[in-house]
Design an enzyme around this catalytic site. Sequence first.
Site, PDB file in Angstrom:
ATOM      1  N   SER A 119       0.817  -1.214   0.000  1.00 56.17           N
ATOM      2  CA  SER A 119       0.000   0.000   0.000  1.00 56.17           C
ATOM      3  C   SER A 119       0.847   1.259   0.000  1.00 56.17           C
ATOM      4  CB  SER A 119      -0.857   0.034   1.269  1.00 56.17           C
ATOM      5  OG  SER A 119      -1.710  -1.067   1.339  1.00 56.17           O
ATOM      6  N   HIS A 140      -0.836  -2.784  -7.254  1.00 61.88           N
ATOM      7  CA  HIS A 140      -1.605  -2.448  -6.052  1.00 61.88           C
ATOM      8  C   HIS A 140      -3.106  -2.570  -6.336  1.00 61.88           C
ATOM      9  CE1 HIS A 140      -2.589   0.790  -2.774  1.00 61.88           C
ATOM     10  NE2 HIS A 140      -2.822  -0.436  -2.342  1.00 61.88           N
ATOM     11  N   GLU A 152      -3.285   0.095  -9.174  1.00 67.89           N
ATOM     12  CA  GLU A 152      -2.272   1.152  -9.255  1.00 67.89           C
ATOM     13  C   GLU A 152      -0.949   0.452  -9.596  1.00 67.89           C
ATOM     14  OE1 GLU A 152      -1.710   3.102  -5.413  1.00 67.89           O
ATOM     15  OE2 GLU A 152      -1.653   5.066  -6.351  1.00 67.89           O
ATOM     16  N   ASN A 190      -2.954   6.009  -1.400  1.00 66.74           N
ATOM     17  CA  ASN A 190      -2.920   6.149   0.060  1.00 66.74           C
ATOM     18  C   ASN A 190      -2.361   7.482   0.533  1.00 66.74           C
ATOM     19  OD1 ASN A 190      -4.254   3.857   1.117  1.00 66.74           O
ATOM     20  ND2 ASN A 190      -2.617   2.636   0.197  1.00 66.74           N
TER      21      ASN A 190
HETATM   22  N1  CAA Z   1     -15.562  -9.652  -1.697  1.00 66.13           N
HETATM   23  C1  CAA Z   1     -16.144  -9.791  -2.887  1.00 66.13           C
HETATM   24  N2  CAA Z   1     -17.248  -9.101  -3.274  1.00 66.13           N
HETATM   25  C2  CAA Z   1     -17.772  -8.265  -2.382  1.00 66.13           C
HETATM   26  C3  CAA Z   1     -17.238  -8.086  -1.106  1.00 66.13           C
HETATM   27  C4  CAA Z   1     -16.069  -8.824  -0.775  1.00 66.13           C
HETATM   28  N3  CAA Z   1     -15.453  -8.706   0.411  1.00 66.13           N
HETATM   29  N4  CAA Z   1     -17.994  -7.172  -0.443  1.00 66.13           N
HETATM   30  C5  CAA Z   1     -18.972  -6.803  -1.282  1.00 66.13           C
HETATM   31  N5  CAA Z   1     -18.853  -7.456  -2.453  1.00 66.13           N
HETATM   32  C6  CAA Z   1     -19.689  -7.254  -3.650  1.00 66.13           C
HETATM   33  C7  CAA Z   1     -21.120  -7.674  -3.493  1.00 66.13           C
HETATM   34  O1  CAA Z   1     -21.302  -9.021  -3.860  1.00 66.13           O
HETATM   35  C8  CAA Z   1     -21.835  -6.754  -4.463  1.00 66.13           C
HETATM   36  O2  CAA Z   1     -21.679  -7.237  -5.787  1.00 66.13           O
HETATM   37  P1  CAA Z   1     -22.709  -6.815  -6.960  1.00 66.13           P
HETATM   38  O3  CAA Z   1     -22.593  -5.338  -7.152  1.00 66.13           O
HETATM   39  O4  CAA Z   1     -22.165  -7.587  -8.107  1.00 66.13           O
HETATM   40  O5  CAA Z   1     -24.054  -7.231  -6.506  1.00 66.13           O
HETATM   41  C9  CAA Z   1     -21.031  -5.463  -4.391  1.00 66.13           C
HETATM   42  O6  CAA Z   1     -19.748  -5.835  -3.866  1.00 66.13           O
HETATM   43  C10 CAA Z   1     -21.715  -4.478  -3.485  1.00 66.13           C
HETATM   44  O7  CAA Z   1     -21.882  -5.120  -2.218  1.00 66.13           O
HETATM   45  P2  CAA Z   1     -23.102  -4.891  -1.244  1.00 66.13           P
HETATM   46  O8  CAA Z   1     -24.305  -4.482  -2.035  1.00 66.13           O
HETATM   47  O9  CAA Z   1     -23.216  -6.043  -0.318  1.00 66.13           O
HETATM   48  O10 CAA Z   1     -22.582  -3.742  -0.308  1.00 66.13           O
HETATM   49  P3  CAA Z   1     -22.242  -2.267  -0.619  1.00 66.13           P
HETATM   50  O11 CAA Z   1     -23.122  -1.693  -1.677  1.00 66.13           O
HETATM   51  O12 CAA Z   1     -22.163  -1.646   0.707  1.00 66.13           O
HETATM   52  O13 CAA Z   1     -20.753  -2.314  -1.268  1.00 66.13           O
HETATM   53  C11 CAA Z   1     -18.426  -2.196  -1.087  1.00 66.13           C
HETATM   54  C12 CAA Z   1     -19.685  -2.885  -0.607  1.00 66.13           C
HETATM   55  C13 CAA Z   1     -18.187  -2.489  -2.574  1.00 66.13           C
HETATM   56  C14 CAA Z   1     -17.282  -2.747  -0.274  1.00 66.13           C
HETATM   57  C15 CAA Z   1     -18.622  -0.641  -0.902  1.00 66.13           C
HETATM   58  O14 CAA Z   1     -19.020  -0.367   0.423  1.00 66.13           O
HETATM   59  C16 CAA Z   1     -17.397   0.160  -1.216  1.00 66.13           C
HETATM   60  O15 CAA Z   1     -17.085   0.445  -2.372  1.00 66.13           O
HETATM   61  N6  CAA Z   1     -16.655   0.564  -0.161  1.00 66.13           N
HETATM   62  C17 CAA Z   1     -15.432   1.325  -0.316  1.00 66.13           C
HETATM   63  C18 CAA Z   1     -14.320   0.407  -0.710  1.00 66.13           C
HETATM   64  C19 CAA Z   1     -13.022   1.124  -0.849  1.00 66.13           C
HETATM   65  O16 CAA Z   1     -12.886   2.328  -0.702  1.00 66.13           O
HETATM   66  N7  CAA Z   1     -11.972   0.354  -1.141  1.00 66.13           N
HETATM   67  C20 CAA Z   1     -10.636   0.844  -1.221  1.00 66.13           C
HETATM   68  C21 CAA Z   1      -9.982   0.652   0.112  1.00 66.13           C
HETATM   69  S1  CAA Z   1      -8.337   1.325   0.129  1.00 66.13           S
HETATM   70  C22 CAA Z   1      -7.431   0.144  -0.617  1.00 66.13           C
HETATM   71  O17 CAA Z   1      -7.877  -0.904  -0.988  1.00 66.13           O
HETATM   72  C23 CAA Z   1      -5.976   0.448  -0.802  1.00 66.13           C
HETATM   73  C24 CAA Z   1      -5.074   0.272   0.355  1.00 66.13           C
HETATM   74  O18 CAA Z   1      -3.889   0.128   0.096  1.00 66.13           O
HETATM   75  C25 CAA Z   1      -5.504   0.318   1.761  1.00 66.13           C
HETATM   76  P1  NAD Z   2      -3.946  -9.653   6.008  1.00 62.20           P
HETATM   77  O1  NAD Z   2      -3.481  -9.408   7.396  1.00 62.20           O
HETATM   78  O2  NAD Z   2      -5.389  -9.922   5.743  1.00 62.20           O
HETATM   79  O3  NAD Z   2      -3.132 -10.880   5.356  1.00 62.20           O
HETATM   80  C1  NAD Z   2      -1.730 -10.977   5.343  1.00 62.20           C
HETATM   81  C2  NAD Z   2      -1.392 -12.462   5.145  1.00 62.20           C
HETATM   82  O4  NAD Z   2       0.028 -12.564   4.905  1.00 62.20           O
HETATM   83  C3  NAD Z   2      -1.696 -13.331   6.371  1.00 62.20           C
HETATM   84  O5  NAD Z   2      -2.459 -14.438   5.973  1.00 62.20           O
HETATM   85  C4  NAD Z   2      -0.306 -13.742   6.885  1.00 62.20           C
HETATM   86  O6  NAD Z   2      -0.281 -15.038   7.452  1.00 62.20           O
HETATM   87  C5  NAD Z   2       0.513 -13.701   5.592  1.00 62.20           C
HETATM   88  N1  NAD Z   2       1.949 -13.542   5.805  1.00 62.20           N
HETATM   89  C6  NAD Z   2       2.568 -12.703   6.665  1.00 62.20           C
HETATM   90  N2  NAD Z   2       3.914 -12.840   6.539  1.00 62.20           N
HETATM   91  C7  NAD Z   2       4.119 -13.782   5.588  1.00 62.20           C
HETATM   92  C8  NAD Z   2       5.284 -14.363   4.997  1.00 62.20           C
HETATM   93  N3  NAD Z   2       6.506 -13.997   5.372  1.00 62.20           N
HETATM   94  N4  NAD Z   2       5.128 -15.305   4.030  1.00 62.20           N
HETATM   95  C9  NAD Z   2       3.883 -15.676   3.641  1.00 62.20           C
HETATM   96  N5  NAD Z   2       2.750 -15.162   4.145  1.00 62.20           N
HETATM   97  C10 NAD Z   2       2.869 -14.225   5.115  1.00 62.20           C
HETATM   98  O7  NAD Z   2      -3.432  -8.397   5.156  1.00 62.20           O
HETATM   99  P2  NAD Z   2      -4.083  -7.765   3.841  1.00 62.20           P
HETATM  100  O8  NAD Z   2      -5.080  -6.757   4.241  1.00 62.20           O
HETATM  101  O9  NAD Z   2      -4.429  -8.852   2.902  1.00 62.20           O
HETATM  102  O10 NAD Z   2      -2.823  -6.941   3.279  1.00 62.20           O
HETATM  103  C11 NAD Z   2      -1.772  -7.573   2.587  1.00 62.20           C
HETATM  104  C12 NAD Z   2      -0.967  -6.544   1.805  1.00 62.20           C
HETATM  105  O11 NAD Z   2      -1.847  -5.870   0.892  1.00 62.20           O
HETATM  106  C13 NAD Z   2      -0.308  -5.453   2.651  1.00 62.20           C
HETATM  107  O12 NAD Z   2       0.907  -5.090   2.054  1.00 62.20           O
HETATM  108  C14 NAD Z   2      -1.322  -4.315   2.574  1.00 62.20           C
HETATM  109  O13 NAD Z   2      -0.753  -3.055   2.786  1.00 62.20           O
HETATM  110  C15 NAD Z   2      -1.790  -4.466   1.132  1.00 62.20           C
HETATM  111  N6  NAD Z   2      -3.116  -3.910   0.838  1.00 62.20           N
HETATM  112  C16 NAD Z   2      -4.113  -4.013   1.761  1.00 62.20           C
HETATM  113  C17 NAD Z   2      -5.363  -3.488   1.466  1.00 62.20           C
HETATM  114  C18 NAD Z   2      -6.498  -3.575   2.434  1.00 62.20           C
HETATM  115  O14 NAD Z   2      -7.507  -2.895   2.258  1.00 62.20           O
HETATM  116  N7  NAD Z   2      -6.398  -4.397   3.475  1.00 62.20           N
HETATM  117  C19 NAD Z   2      -5.596  -2.888   0.216  1.00 62.20           C
HETATM  118  C20 NAD Z   2      -4.548  -2.830  -0.731  1.00 62.20           C
HETATM  119  C21 NAD Z   2      -3.302  -3.333  -0.386  1.00 62.20           C
END
Ligand code: CAA
Ligand code: NAD
Length: 292
Positions: A119, A140, A152, A190
Site C-alpha cells: 500500500s 496495487h 495502481e 494512500n
Molecule cells: N468480496 C467480494 N465481493 C464483495 C465483497 C467482498 N469482500 N464485499 C462486497 N462485495 C460485492 C457484493 O457481492 C456486491 O456485488 P454486486 O454489485 O455484483 O451485486 C457489491 O460488492 C456491493 O456489495 P453490497 O451491495 O453487499 O454492499 P455495498 O453496496 O455496501 O458495497 C463495497 C460494498 C463495494 C465494499 C462498498 O461499500 C465500497 O465500495 N466501499 C469502499 C471500498 C473502498 O474504498 N476500497 C478501497 C480501500 S483502500 C485500498 O484498498 C488500498 C489500500 O492500500 C488500503
Molecule cells: P492480512 O493481514 O489480511 O493478510 C496478510 C497475510 O500474509 C496473512 O495471511 C499472513 O499469514 C501472511 N503472511 C505474513 N507474513 C508472511 C510471509 N513472510 N510469508 C507468507 N505469508 C505471510 O493483510 P491484507 O489486508 O491482505 O494486506 C496484505 C498486503 O496488501 C499489505 O501489504 C497491505 O498493505 C496491502 N493492501 C491491503 C489493502 C487492504 O484494504 N487491506 C488494500 C490494498 C493493499
Amino acid sequence: MPIARIGVIGAGQMGAGIAHVAALSGRDVVLADVSADLAGKGLAVVRKNLARQVEKGKITPEAADAALGRIVPSGDVAALAEADLVVEAIVENEGVKRELFARLDGILPPGAILASNTSSISITRLGAATKRPENVIGMHFMNPVPVMQLVEVIRGIATSDETTAAVVAAAKEMGKVPVECRDFPGFVSNRVLMPMINEAVFAVHEGVATPDAVDTIMKLGMNHPMGPLTLADFIGLDTCLAILRVLHQGLGDDKYRPCPLLVQMVDAGWMGKKAGRGFYRYSGPGGEKVPA
Ligand code: CAA
Ligand code: NAD
C-alpha cells in the site's frame, strides 16, 4: 512476456482476492501463506466470494468451478518456483517484505516478475533486495479485489518497460483498469486516502463526534460508499497505521503523524473487522458491524 502461472503469497483478504481474479482470468494460481492451514483459509474465502458472484448472476457456476480448480493452496514458498508472476500480499512491513523478496529471487526462474501489492512501501527498495530489480514492480489492487476496478501500477527506479507492459496487460485481463504512477511513499491512492482516515480518527480522539456520527456525515454528506472509520476497520487498522508511518517517515511532514488513538487501538489488538473489533465490533453471524 506471457504470464500463464501466477503465484500469490499472503492468503489474507487481499491475497485471496488477487487469487480469485487471477484464476477467473484463466491463469493457474498457487496461493501460498506461512502454513497450509492459512492458505486453505484463503481458498475458502475465494470459494465463498465465487459463490456470491454465481448467486448474483455475474459468473456461471461452471466458470466458478473452473476458477476454483485452478488454485492450489500451499504452506511452502517453494511451491511458487514455476510462476511467471508472483504477487506478494503479506503484512505491510518493509523488513519482512525485503526478506521475502530476497528469498523469492533465489527460487523463481530468471525473468519471472516479482510484484508487490504494498500500500505504501518503496518498490525501489524492494527491488534492491533482489538481483532482478528490473522485474520488480508495484501491482496495487484495491479492497475488495473482486469488486474494485483499479490496479495502481508503480514503477521502481529500475523497473523495465517490459515488466510494466506485462503487468498492465495481466491487470487488464483480470478485468481491472491499471493506472501508472511513480514510486513515492503511499503512491497516489494512500497519500490521498490515509490523511482523510487519520483526520477522522483525530475527530473521534478530540471528542468532536462519535465514530458513527463521523461515518454518517461522510457517507450522507460526501456520498462515500463507506464512512472513513468503517473503511479503516475494513482495510485493517494495523495496515492503516503502517501506511501512515511510511508517509510520515518518507515524506518527513508532521501532517501525516498517526493519531495516538489509532496507535493505541493497534497496540490493543483492535485491528478492525478481521480482529472482530476496531471502531466497531463485528459480532453478527456474518461478522456484521455493531457499535463498539
Ligand atoms: N468480496 C467480494 N465481493 C464483495 C465483497 C467482498 N469482500 N464485499 C462486497 N462485495 C460485492 C457484493 O457481492 C456486491 O456485488 P454486486 O454489485 O455484483 O451485486 C457489491 O460488492 C456491493 O456489495 P453490497 O451491495 O453487499 O454492499 P455495498 O453496496 O455496501 O458495497 C463495497 C460494498 C463495494 C465494499 C462498498 O461499500 C465500497 O465500495 N466501499 C469502499 C471500498 C473502498 O474504498 N476500497 C478501497 C480501500 S483502500 C485500498 O484498498 C488500498 C489500500 O492500500 C488500503
Ligand atoms: P492480512 O493481514 O489480511 O493478510 C496478510 C497475510 O500474509 C496473512 O495471511 C499472513 O499469514 C501472511 N503472511 C505474513 N507474513 C508472511 C510471509 N513472510 N510469508 C507468507 N505469508 C505471510 O493483510 P491484507 O489486508 O491482505 O494486506 C496484505 C498486503 O496488501 C499489505 O501489504 C497491505 O498493505 C496491502 N493492501 C491491503 C489493502 C487492504 O484494504 N487491506 C488494500 C490494498 C493493499
